[in-house]
Design a protein around this motif. Structure first.
Motif, PDB file in Angstrom:
ATOM      1  N   ILE A   1      23.809 -12.067  29.503  1.00 15.91           N
ATOM      2  CA  ILE A   1      23.901 -11.995  28.115  1.00 15.91           C
ATOM      3  C   ILE A   1      25.202 -11.602  27.455  1.00 15.91           C
ATOM      4  O   ILE A   1      25.248 -11.317  26.163  1.00 15.91           O
ATOM      5  N   GLY A   2      26.153 -11.090  28.075  1.00 20.03           N
ATOM      6  CA  GLY A   2      27.308 -10.452  27.623  1.00 20.03           C
ATOM      7  C   GLY A   2      27.972  -9.713  28.458  1.00 20.03           C
ATOM      8  O   GLY A   2      27.518  -9.212  29.538  1.00 20.03           O
ATOM      9  N   GLN A   3      29.128  -9.157  28.092  1.00 16.31           N
ATOM     10  CA  GLN A   3      29.691  -7.968  28.901  1.00 16.31           C
ATOM     11  C   GLN A   3      29.190  -6.532  28.343  1.00 16.31           C
ATOM     12  O   GLN A   3      28.764  -6.338  27.326  1.00 16.31           O
TER      13      GLN A   3
ATOM     14  N   SER B   1      30.663  -4.008  27.438  1.00 18.61           N
ATOM     15  CA  SER B   1      30.976  -3.352  26.384  1.00 18.61           C
ATOM     16  C   SER B   1      30.628  -4.117  24.797  1.00 18.61           C
ATOM     17  O   SER B   1      30.584  -3.503  23.755  1.00 18.61           O
ATOM     18  N   ASP B   2      29.493  -4.986  25.016  1.00 17.43           N
ATOM     19  CA  ASP B   2      29.167  -5.711  23.956  1.00 17.43           C
ATOM     20  C   ASP B   2      27.835  -4.859  23.730  1.00 17.43           C
ATOM     21  O   ASP B   2      27.355  -5.075  22.467  1.00 17.43           O
ATOM     22  N   PHE B   3      27.407  -3.923  24.175  1.00 12.97           N
ATOM     23  CA  PHE B   3      26.234  -3.452  24.076  1.00 12.97           C
ATOM     24  C   PHE B   3      26.489  -1.819  23.923  1.00 12.97           C
ATOM     25  O   PHE B   3      26.434  -1.040  24.818  1.00 12.97           O
TER      26      PHE B   3
ATOM     27  N   THR C   1      21.926  -4.551  19.917  1.00 10.75           N
ATOM     28  CA  THR C   1      22.488  -6.015  19.887  1.00 10.75           C
ATOM     29  C   THR C   1      21.298  -6.936  20.058  1.00 10.75           C
ATOM     30  O   THR C   1      20.621  -6.667  20.992  1.00 10.75           O
TER      31      THR C   1
ATOM     32  N   LYS D   1      19.906 -10.550  20.988  1.00 11.73           N
ATOM     33  CA  LYS D   1      20.188 -11.879  21.886  1.00 11.73           C
ATOM     34  C   LYS D   1      19.098 -12.510  22.062  1.00 11.73           C
ATOM     35  O   LYS D   1      17.875 -12.098  22.098  1.00 11.73           O
TER      36      LYS D   1
ATOM     37  N   THR E   1      17.102  -5.348  33.381  1.00  9.07           N
ATOM     38  CA  THR E   1      18.525  -5.769  33.159  1.00  9.07           C
ATOM     39  C   THR E   1      19.252  -5.312  34.488  1.00  9.07           C
ATOM     40  O   THR E   1      18.930  -4.483  35.218  1.00  9.07           O
TER      41      THR E   1
ATOM     42  N   LEU F   1      29.019  -8.973  33.905  1.00 12.98           N
ATOM     43  CA  LEU F   1      28.219  -9.389  32.856  1.00 12.98           C
ATOM     44  C   LEU F   1      26.897  -8.513  33.109  1.00 12.98           C
ATOM     45  O   LEU F   1      26.295  -8.498  34.177  1.00 12.98           O
TER      46      LEU F   1
ATOM     47  N   GLU G   1      23.000  -8.802  33.075  1.00  8.13           N
ATOM     48  CA  GLU G   1      22.008 -10.093  32.873  1.00  8.13           C
ATOM     49  C   GLU G   1      20.661  -9.588  32.468  1.00  8.13           C
ATOM     50  O   GLU G   1      20.260  -8.048  32.870  1.00  8.13           O
TER      51      GLU G   1
END
Ligand code: FES
Length: 207
Positions: free
Chosen positions: A54-56, A58-60, A66, A68, A156, A162, A164
């Motif tokens: 779902i992203g790196q 640092s995206d969270f 955030t 998703k 998670t 990444l 997941e």
């Protein structure tokens, strides 16, 4: 033997009776066994689930969520998708036991009253349900209204740089994990026994 000819071990009447009963049993089984299998089979088949990137990391951030879109039922298009609210674990507020599956907190958007979609209101740091006024705090704990337990969560993990997301699980008011339950099913006290897990729920995928 009365009614039997010399050398026979069973009468013809009895042989015919046994034949008719055997044929009747086979016929009944031919109808009932497939129906039983059809009815009970889904109880024991596991819903497949894969880890979804779902992203790196640092995206969270750990001070807000955030949003998703993830797939929870495969093969049925957008009907099988749902929203997860994801943030990094914040040790100052996330006091539940830490393990490899909760470095990132992923909350289900499904209200635990009757299943309406909740919305995260950043200004209030709350999740609000529009249907009957259910309110959850920043961690997804019930802080008002009719929901019977905290928001469900997703496992998670971090793989290959990444984040997941994995299967859903339910929690009680102390954030202990349980197999996924439906909305309206409390998990505190006797609730965990009144609403046992279903065999069809996803299991944690292997690494
Ligand atoms: S469905 Fe959310 S409060 Fe009723």
């Amino acid at each position: 033997m009365p009614g039997a000819f010399e050398g026979e071990t069973v009468t013809r009447r009895r042989l015919m009776g046994l034949t008719v009963h055997t044929a009747g049993g086979i016929t009944a089984a031919a109808f009932t066994l497939p129906a039983l299998g059809f009815a009970l089979g889904p109880l024991f088949s596991r819903e497949p689930f894969d880890w979804q990137p779902i992203g790196q990391p640092s995206d969270f951030p750990n001070n807000t969520y955030t949003t998703k879109v993830i797939t929870i039922v495969q093969g049925i298009g957008s009907a099988g998708k749902t929203i997860a609210y994801v943030r990094a674990r914040n040790p100052s507020i996330d006091t539940e036991h830490e393990d490899q599956y909760n470095h990132f907190i992923a909350l289900s958007s499904r209200c635990m009253h009757l299943g309406c979609p909740v919305r995260f209101v950043a200004a209030a740091q709350r999740f609000i349900c529009p249907c009957h006024g259910g309110v959850y705090d920043f961690r997804g704990m019930v802080s008002g209204g009719p929901p019977v337990r905290p928001l469900d969560r997703f496992y998670t993990r971090v793989r290959n740089g990444l984040v997941e997301i994995g299967p859903r699980y339910s929690v009680n008011s102390e954030l202990q994990r349980f197999s996924p339950r439906d909305p309206g099913e409390p998990l505190d006290g006797i609730g965990q026994y009144l609403y046992p897990k279903r065999f069809s729920t996803s299991v944690l995928p292997k690494d």
